[in-house]
Design an enzyme around this catalytic site. Structure first.
Site, PDB file in Angstrom:
ATOM      1  N   SER A 169       0.839  -1.197   0.000  1.00 20.46           N
ATOM      2  CA  SER A 169       0.000   0.000   0.000  1.00 20.46           C
ATOM      3  C   SER A 169       0.887   1.264   0.000  1.00 20.46           C
ATOM      4  O   SER A 169       1.746   1.383  -0.873  1.00 20.46           O
ATOM      5  CB  SER A 169      -0.929  -0.047   1.217  1.00 20.46           C
ATOM      6  OG  SER A 169      -1.975   0.865   1.053  1.00 20.46           O
ATOM      7  N   ARG A 239     -11.606   6.746   9.677  1.00 20.44           N
ATOM      8  CA  ARG A 239     -11.077   5.389   9.722  1.00 20.44           C
ATOM      9  C   ARG A 239     -12.130   4.369   9.282  1.00 20.44           C
ATOM     10  O   ARG A 239     -11.815   3.405   8.579  1.00 20.44           O
ATOM     11  CB  ARG A 239     -10.616   5.075  11.141  1.00 20.44           C
ATOM     12  CG  ARG A 239     -10.140   3.662  11.347  1.00 20.44           C
ATOM     13  CD  ARG A 239      -8.952   3.347  10.468  1.00 20.44           C
ATOM     14  NE  ARG A 239      -8.354   2.069  10.840  1.00 20.44           N
ATOM     15  CZ  ARG A 239      -7.259   1.570  10.290  1.00 20.44           C
ATOM     16  NH1 ARG A 239      -6.659   2.227   9.322  1.00 20.44           N
ATOM     17  NH2 ARG A 239      -6.774   0.428  10.683  1.00 20.44           N
ATOM     18  N   ASP A 335      -8.719  -6.639  -4.408  1.00 22.06           N
ATOM     19  CA  ASP A 335      -8.281  -5.314  -3.950  1.00 22.06           C
ATOM     20  C   ASP A 335      -8.851  -4.260  -4.902  1.00 22.06           C
ATOM     21  O   ASP A 335      -8.443  -4.154  -6.048  1.00 22.06           O
ATOM     22  CB  ASP A 335      -6.745  -5.270  -3.952  1.00 22.06           C
ATOM     23  CG  ASP A 335      -6.188  -3.951  -3.410  1.00 22.06           C
ATOM     24  OD1 ASP A 335      -6.972  -3.001  -3.220  1.00 22.06           O
ATOM     25  OD2 ASP A 335      -4.972  -3.896  -3.182  1.00 22.06           O
ATOM     26  N   HIS A 368      -7.920  -5.350  -0.097  1.00 22.24           N
ATOM     27  CA  HIS A 368      -6.619  -4.691   0.014  1.00 22.24           C
ATOM     28  C   HIS A 368      -5.855  -5.157   1.252  1.00 22.24           C
ATOM     29  O   HIS A 368      -4.635  -5.292   1.239  1.00 22.24           O
ATOM     30  CB  HIS A 368      -6.854  -3.185   0.071  1.00 22.24           C
ATOM     31  CG  HIS A 368      -5.611  -2.364   0.161  1.00 22.24           C
ATOM     32  ND1 HIS A 368      -4.661  -2.376  -0.830  1.00 22.24           N
ATOM     33  CD2 HIS A 368      -5.157  -1.525   1.131  1.00 22.24           C
ATOM     34  CE1 HIS A 368      -3.674  -1.556  -0.473  1.00 22.24           C
ATOM     35  NE2 HIS A 368      -3.947  -1.038   0.700  1.00 22.24           N
ATOM     36  N   ASP A 369      -6.593  -5.409   2.332  1.00 21.41           N
ATOM     37  CA  ASP A 369      -5.981  -5.826   3.595  1.00 21.41           C
ATOM     38  C   ASP A 369      -5.245  -7.164   3.508  1.00 21.41           C
ATOM     39  O   ASP A 369      -4.520  -7.516   4.446  1.00 21.41           O
ATOM     40  CB  ASP A 369      -7.062  -5.946   4.680  1.00 21.41           C
ATOM     41  CG  ASP A 369      -6.973  -4.836   5.698  1.00 21.41           C
ATOM     42  OD1 ASP A 369      -6.129  -3.948   5.511  1.00 21.41           O
ATOM     43  OD2 ASP A 369      -7.732  -4.864   6.668  1.00 21.41           O
TER      44      ASP A 369
END
Lengths: 400, 220
Positions: A169, A239, A335, A368-369
């Site tokens: 990232s 967040r 992602d 994405h994580d």
């Protein structure tokens, strides 16, 4: 009347966090007036400091150093217990004994980026000129600024060439910037779930997050430190929004579906009836415990400005012309923040530059994580890449 | 142009035996040492490894992640990708040679792929199973079903191969798009070149696969 439970207030005191900002429990490299950090915005930042962690030992010929670059809200505590949250290191899946990045084999360095809030100079630090917190007086920083500061740290550690620079990232952006800015100093580069430029969609999500922070009345135009408060509600919303982009619809559905939290029937209120809601509220509130709101603004902005091709006349291949670094690029199928198409564009540019590049897209529904989670195929390819690069570099180890 | 005009033979040295596949040895022999090569559909990287032993700078494209993984573990520079969709993104003259080994028949647009090979590379080396091989003909003629061989064991409904051709067909395609054949070989069932100078129809009948070294130009 509709009942709304407020987001629980942070369990960790603001003192813990603010202490780590200027006096981190990790190692610190201090740079005085004679070594200012040249920022892209034209300002010389001085003095400044970089907080960092190391694992393993540098070998005799200084050829086994690996720099790990952290993502947006990460820090230097990659493989040790976090001093503020008490949780395990954020990349213990990749770094540790028997892992692809084994401290018995490599000298692993991870630094908190400039602009961060875990010991490197940033908007939450004390401005030595005024004796007060920098806040919005802190100059706007870029990914190249972060990398320039890291290079100064690597110099300080007496390392000429890094065996590998690794990151996902925003960390992956730093990896690419390292290779573009210091091609001779990077033997191999592992760039995960990233891109050479931040897309319009990603900038849009960041703007959403920043506006949430700025809309919090506790933000006080960035001067909340003077008021002894923290805009934790705005930051928590930022967040929450960002966290959704780190996951995928499939992963959210598998984890939560439409299941209710501690109840059978809806309450007909704006309580967190659904499990996914309480999960997001938890993510938001635990994040504000350890992160500074202004730092979030600065770091998201740094990502937004990132565009390697833009820095090279719009031609990405020019950034990597004649480069000898060995690249491995990894993307994940689900992602949508940094989709595979962006990794492919990078790989094609590297190929056009004659760079030695490997690329794999890992099949996963974790979004994405995924680069932070236990995804065996990802570790397999990372291990294979680092080992073959080590062999080519002549790194001798116990297990070959 | 006929196959016969362009079919001198290349011999294999005695030391080049055993370890590597015979057709790979032939391909490797066609590549000048020190050149830069892209192997499209490189599988597990066997050919790339052979090329590296000859001082050739090799890169690969492979569709399967397992293949890419194995290649990366061997220290090879291999990118996951699809010949049909990814070659267009490569710049002109990026490589000295582009190799398409046993992959042409699995592409959706063989003609476009071939044109791309010769745009990206100054030369191309293409090998493919020859559907004119006598066993293939016999299976269709006598058996009345789509041919299957040891090298191509899949049935018609689940094969990845969608564009079979014969050596004759391929030569005609090269002619049609103005590709020059610098060298051509027909290989037997064991991947060994047919040693004799034979009329082209014999190659088309007895070659199990064709291997062609191509370059640009030669347009009529």
């Amino acid at each position: 009347m509709v009942g709304v439970k407020s987001v629980p207030s942070p369990a960790i005191s603001a003192d813990d966090r603010s202490h780590e900002v200027d006096h981190p429990s990790s190692q610190v490299a201090q740079f005085g007036a004679e070594q200012p950090l040249r920022l892209d915005c034209g300002v010389d930042l001085s003095p400044f400091q970089i907080a960092y962690q190391t694992y393993g030992e540098l070998n005799a010929d200084r050829s086994n150093a690996v720099l790990i670059c952290h993502a947006l809200t990460g820090d230097q505590h990659v493989a040790n217990v976090h001093p503020v949250t008490g949780k395990n290191g954020w990349w213990e899946t990749l770094v540790g004994p028997g892992r692809p990045l084994d401290p018995s084999r490599y000298f692993i360095i991870c630094a908190n980026v400039i602009g961060g809030c875990m010991g490197s100079t940033g908007p939450a630090s004390i401005n030595p000129a005024t004796g007060k917190v920098w806040g919005l007086d802190f100059p706007v920083i870029t990914i190249p600024d972060m990398v320039r500061a890291q290079a100064m740290l690597i110099d300080r550690l007496g390392i000429d060439t890094l065996f590998a620079v690794v990151g996902g990232s925003m960390g992956g952006m730093q990896v690419l910037q390292w290779t573009a800015a210091y091609p001779k100093r990077v033997y191999s580069a592992l760039a995960i779930a990233c891109s050479t430029r931040h897309s319009a969609q990603n900038i849009a999500f960041h703007e959403l997050g920043r506006q949430a922070v700025m809309a919090d009345p506790d933000w006080h135009n960035g001067g909340y430190a003077d008021h002894g408060i923290h805009p934790h509600r705005g930051l928590a919303v930022a967040r929450m929004a960002a966290h959704i982009t780190y996951l995928s619809d499939a992963a959210l559905h598998r984890k939560f579906g439409r299941r209710m939290q501690d109840r059978e029937l809806p309450t007909f209120s704006f309580d967190a009836d659904f499990q996914v809601e309480s999960y997001l509220r938890y993510q938001g509130s635990s994040f504000v415990e350890r992160f500074d709101a202004n730092s979030y603004l600065y770091l998201t902005r740094a990502m937004d400005y990132f565009d390697i091709a833009g820095d090279h006349g719009g031609v990405l291949a020019k950034a990597f012309a004649g480069i000898e670094t060995r690249f491995c690029v990894v993307s994940f199928t689900s992602d949508w923040l940094f989709p595979t198409s962006e990794s492919r564009a990078l790989v094609h540019a590297l190929n056009a530059s004659s760079a030695r590049v490997s690329f794999a897209e890992i099949e996963t529904d974790r979004g994405h994580d995924a680069f932070l989670l236990d995804v065996p195929e990802f570790f397999d390819i990372s291990r294979a890449f680092l080992q073959s690069a080590g062999k080519a570099r002549g790194l001798t180890t116990k297990d070959g | 142009m006929s196959v016969q005009e362009v079919l001198p033979l290349g011999g294999l040295t005695a030391e080049q035996s055993g370890h590597f596949r015979a057709d790979h040895l032939l391909v490797a022999e066609m590549v000048k040492p020190g050149s830069k090569v892209l192997d499209v559909g490189c599988g597990e990287g066997d050919l790339l490894q052979l090329l590296e032993t000859r001082g050739i700078d090799g890169r690969g494209i492979e569709l399967s992640r397992e293949g890419v993984n194995r290649c990366v573990a061997k220290g090879l520079a291999v990118v996951q990708g699809d010949a049909d969709t990814d070659l267009v993104n490569y710049p002109d003259d990026a490589f000295d040679y582009v190799i398409l080994s046993q992959t042409l028949q699995a592409t959706r647009q063989p003609k476009v792929v071939l044109e791309n090979l010769l745009r990206i590379g100054r030369r191309a080396i293409v090998s493919f199973p020859n559907f004119g091989f006598w066993r293939m003909r016999l299976q269709l003629l006598i058996g009345g079903h789509m041919p299957r061989t040891d090298n191509l064991p899949a049935t018609w409904y689940d094969t990845a191969n969608i564009h079979f051709c014969t050596i004759k067909d391929f030569v005609e395609l090269c002619d049609a798009i103005g590709v020059k054949m610098e060298r051509a070989e027909a290989l037997d069932l064991y991947g060994r070149p047919l040693r004799l100078r034979l009329p082209w129809w014999v190659w088309n009948m007895f070659g199990e696969q064709g291997v062609f070294l191509l370059s640009r130009g030669g347009r009529k």
